[in-house]
Design an enzyme around this catalytic site. Sequence first.
Site, mmCIF file in Angstrom:
data_model
loop_
_atom_site.group_PDB
_atom_site.id
_atom_site.type_symbol
_atom_site.label_atom_id
_atom_site.label_comp_id
_atom_site.label_asym_id
_atom_site.label_seq_id
_atom_site.Cartn_x
_atom_site.Cartn_y
_atom_site.Cartn_z
ATOM 1 N N ASN A 1 -30.109 -6.114 23.733
ATOM 2 C CA ASN A 1 -28.794 -6.207 24.374
ATOM 3 C C ASN A 1 -28.620 -5.126 25.427
ATOM 4 O O ASN A 1 -28.153 -5.382 26.550
ATOM 5 C CB ASN A 1 -27.689 -6.051 23.328
ATOM 6 C CG ASN A 1 -27.468 -7.291 22.497
ATOM 7 O OD1 ASN A 1 -28.015 -8.354 22.781
ATOM 8 N ND2 ASN A 1 -26.667 -7.164 21.451
ATOM 9 N N HIS B 1 -22.018 -24.985 33.106
ATOM 10 C CA HIS B 1 -22.083 -24.392 31.775
ATOM 11 C C HIS B 1 -21.520 -25.328 30.704
ATOM 12 O O HIS B 1 -21.635 -25.054 29.515
ATOM 13 C CB HIS B 1 -21.313 -23.063 31.792
ATOM 14 C CG HIS B 1 -21.550 -22.183 30.623
ATOM 15 N ND1 HIS B 1 -20.581 -21.911 29.686
ATOM 16 C CD2 HIS B 1 -22.655 -21.503 30.204
ATOM 17 C CE1 HIS B 1 -21.062 -21.090 28.768
ATOM 18 N NE2 HIS B 1 -22.319 -20.838 29.048
ATOM 19 N N ARG C 1 -29.281 -17.344 33.211
ATOM 20 C CA ARG C 1 -29.957 -16.051 33.314
ATOM 21 C C ARG C 1 -31.075 -15.895 32.291
ATOM 22 O O ARG C 1 -30.899 -16.124 31.107
ATOM 23 C CB ARG C 1 -28.940 -14.922 33.154
ATOM 24 C CG ARG C 1 -29.538 -13.523 33.327
ATOM 25 C CD ARG C 1 -28.449 -12.478 33.287
ATOM 26 N NE ARG C 1 -27.585 -12.588 34.435
ATOM 27 C CZ ARG C 1 -26.286 -12.233 34.424
ATOM 28 N NH1 ARG C 1 -25.730 -11.803 33.322
ATOM 29 N NH2 ARG C 1 -25.559 -12.352 35.520
ATOM 30 N N ARG D 1 -29.242 -24.139 28.704
ATOM 31 C CA ARG D 1 -30.415 -23.523 28.083
ATOM 32 C C ARG D 1 -30.990 -24.519 27.083
ATOM 33 O O ARG D 1 -30.297 -24.938 26.166
ATOM 34 C CB ARG D 1 -30.050 -22.229 27.351
ATOM 35 C CG ARG D 1 -29.463 -21.130 28.215
ATOM 36 C CD ARG D 1 -29.313 -19.842 27.425
ATOM 37 N NE ARG D 1 -28.419 -18.913 28.068
ATOM 38 C CZ ARG D 1 -28.784 -18.070 29.051
ATOM 39 N NH1 ARG D 1 -30.032 -18.086 29.467
ATOM 40 N NH2 ARG D 1 -27.917 -17.238 29.590
ATOM 41 N N ARG E 1 -15.463 -11.830 19.929
ATOM 42 C CA ARG E 1 -16.690 -11.209 19.420
ATOM 43 C C ARG E 1 -17.120 -10.022 20.264
ATOM 44 O O ARG E 1 -17.522 -8.991 19.742
ATOM 45 C CB ARG E 1 -17.831 -12.234 19.389
ATOM 46 C CG ARG E 1 -19.086 -11.721 18.699
ATOM 47 C CD ARG E 1 -20.285 -12.599 19.004
ATOM 48 N NE ARG E 1 -20.816 -12.370 20.330
ATOM 49 C CZ ARG E 1 -21.247 -13.322 21.149
ATOM 50 N NH1 ARG E 1 -21.158 -14.577 20.792
ATOM 51 N NH2 ARG E 1 -21.735 -13.033 22.336
#
Length: 733
Positions: free
Chosen positions: A61, A447, A417, A387, A576
């Site tokens: 991350n 998206h 990405r 994705r 989150r």
Amino acid sequence: MASDPTLSNAANDPADPAPASRYFNRELSWLAFNDRVLAEAANPAYPLLERLRFLSISGSNLDEFVMIRVAGLAGQVRSKIAETSIDGRTPRQQLAAIDGKVRALQIKQQQALDTLRLLLAAEGIHIEGEQQIGVQAEAWLRDWFESHIVPVVTPQALDPANPFPFVANGGIGALFTLQRESDGSRLIEMVLIPQALDRFVALPAELTDGESVLIAVERLVCRYAGILFPGFRVLGDGVFRVLRDSDLEIEEEAEDLVRLFRSAIQRRRRGQVIMLELADDFDPDAEDLLREKLGLAQALVTRTGGMLGISGLAQVVETDRPELRFPPYTPRYPERVLEHDGDVFAAIGAKDFIVHHPYESFEVVVDFLRQAAADPRVVSIKQALYRAGNQPTVINALIAAAEAGKSVTAVVELKARFDEEQNLKWAGELERAGVQVIYGFIDMKTHAKVSMVVREEDGAYRVYCHLGTGNYHPVTARIYTDLSYFTADPAFGRDAAKLFNFVTGHVEPDTMERLSISPLTLRERLVADIDHEIALAREGRPAAIWGKMNAITERGLIDKFYEASAAGVKVTLVVRGICCLRPGVPGLSENITVKSIIGRFLEHSRIYAFGNGRPLPSEEAIVYFSSADLMDRNLYRRVEALVPICNPTVHEQVLGQVMLANLLDTEQSWLLDGTSGVYHRVGDGNVVVGEQFNCHGYFMTNPSLSGRGDALADSRVPDLAERQTPTLPAHPR
């Protein structure tokens, strides 16, 4: 298309002299999120290798944050762009604040590794366990180095006769200061570690009394430098790691998008150095040379006495010790489909249903496409791919459909990405099979998670849709919590067709019956629903908003939530990750609560619920799920879908089970103090909480959501009235 109001409402607006008192900084909020991820590495309730996994995730991350967010700010500084953040900081001020937070986070990572190294050693797993190397193991390791490392590394002298070697993004290397034994002359040599090599070498168990001993490759290079440099004495050495700018800048007028992305990916690998990590004992002369040659303007330079590249611990996590990992979990196949003997279309045709991943299997989504490919009555498939991962299950289904003569359209997002290369590969394979591949907009990402199948039935066409919050990615579907909604409602079918026409033909829909899409109407729909709750509160009627998302950064919606709070609307958000909204601040947001859930699964679904004149949860509530977070990019620079839930059973499942379980969770939750910006773990003494409840554990052990209806009566999420949601006291410690 909708314009971005935040562009004309900068954070340094003179009418708002103290933006820092209203908003948290986006970048610092993200670092606080990663700090919560790292905290799970110290969670005694988790098995040791799972704790190590959280440590590794915190490392990967942080790498991405540096390569994208820090790189962007550094680029603004280089370009003398003075645009301020939502909390009023310049790019340079943000970099200064980030620098300290990153260093503090890296120190915590090394402390966590030190703790876990000792605990794992007690279980027979030794990370960088040189002390476990006996005489026989030493001989084996030396032979292994000569046969596996020496042939693939290339020592390079750093002198005026040779150009400074290129260090790849994420690359680890070692610099050696050497003295020639024959004449005493000195030189500096660099050895780059090939990224194709595993990070750790595992010694044979028979040489280590059956224990797992893992040695990092870069430590072997330093250990056996004498093999690489015969005739020299090593005066000093040091290991380093480089992170580079990895964002892609795309020209708006690109005639060949595929060629453009292939070249952009190559440029990414050679981007500006953004972070240089050095071992504490790095040789000073070698460090000076490295700093000079890498060009470190606006780069972070950090030192550590521990392991560089914490993300590399992912290899250790896979050590064959199942008792040190979570017990395996097998997702259930949706019972609604099983009731129809596995026929997905029969199940959808009978009634809308929703699937809750990862508790219910992603295989049903793949089966939806596989059955469409094999069904002679299916004439058309349209699929959005953001994705898809490196497992070709979805891709193979689309290829099979095209080869069966069906009309297949795939919207492949090249701007996903770090998945650009994989998506380019899939696009090529799809095109070769006869699939019509569309790349959507140059300046916006597609998206939305949408799949649409047109089937001939009784002399007419019927449209079946899958609408989701997660990607068509079989690996992440086992880790991320997401929702998959299946419907044959004609209104959804008509809207899905318009959404695809918008992406493929750039034709803006004039009206939509069900869906709201960004950047056209999604934000406006949410604002209208918030305004409705504000009006209800001002009339003295019940007014409440529940939301679940990954991030909230869009200033206009944050201000709208503040307005709702001032009107008396109770706003409860499960965020989150990044949260720029300050909850619970007197005079600003005292009616807003924000919590974050970090646990075994990654909370990823987005849910937005509005009381509509009744206390939540209720049958009258307005409920949506969405692919969109409340961020500027989702609302203005992406094609997203906001899906209203009209089916009563699905409505109850999403609101009264998924959303409510997240609100009631106590075992994986953190509450945000809007004044200090500190997140308090529920149960640490700072948070008032009633009976314990674990939302992940609940969904792992209770029946399937899809199609059970009243069968869930005995195992529902507890009533809100029966449980106390976690709250912060007036003055948390």
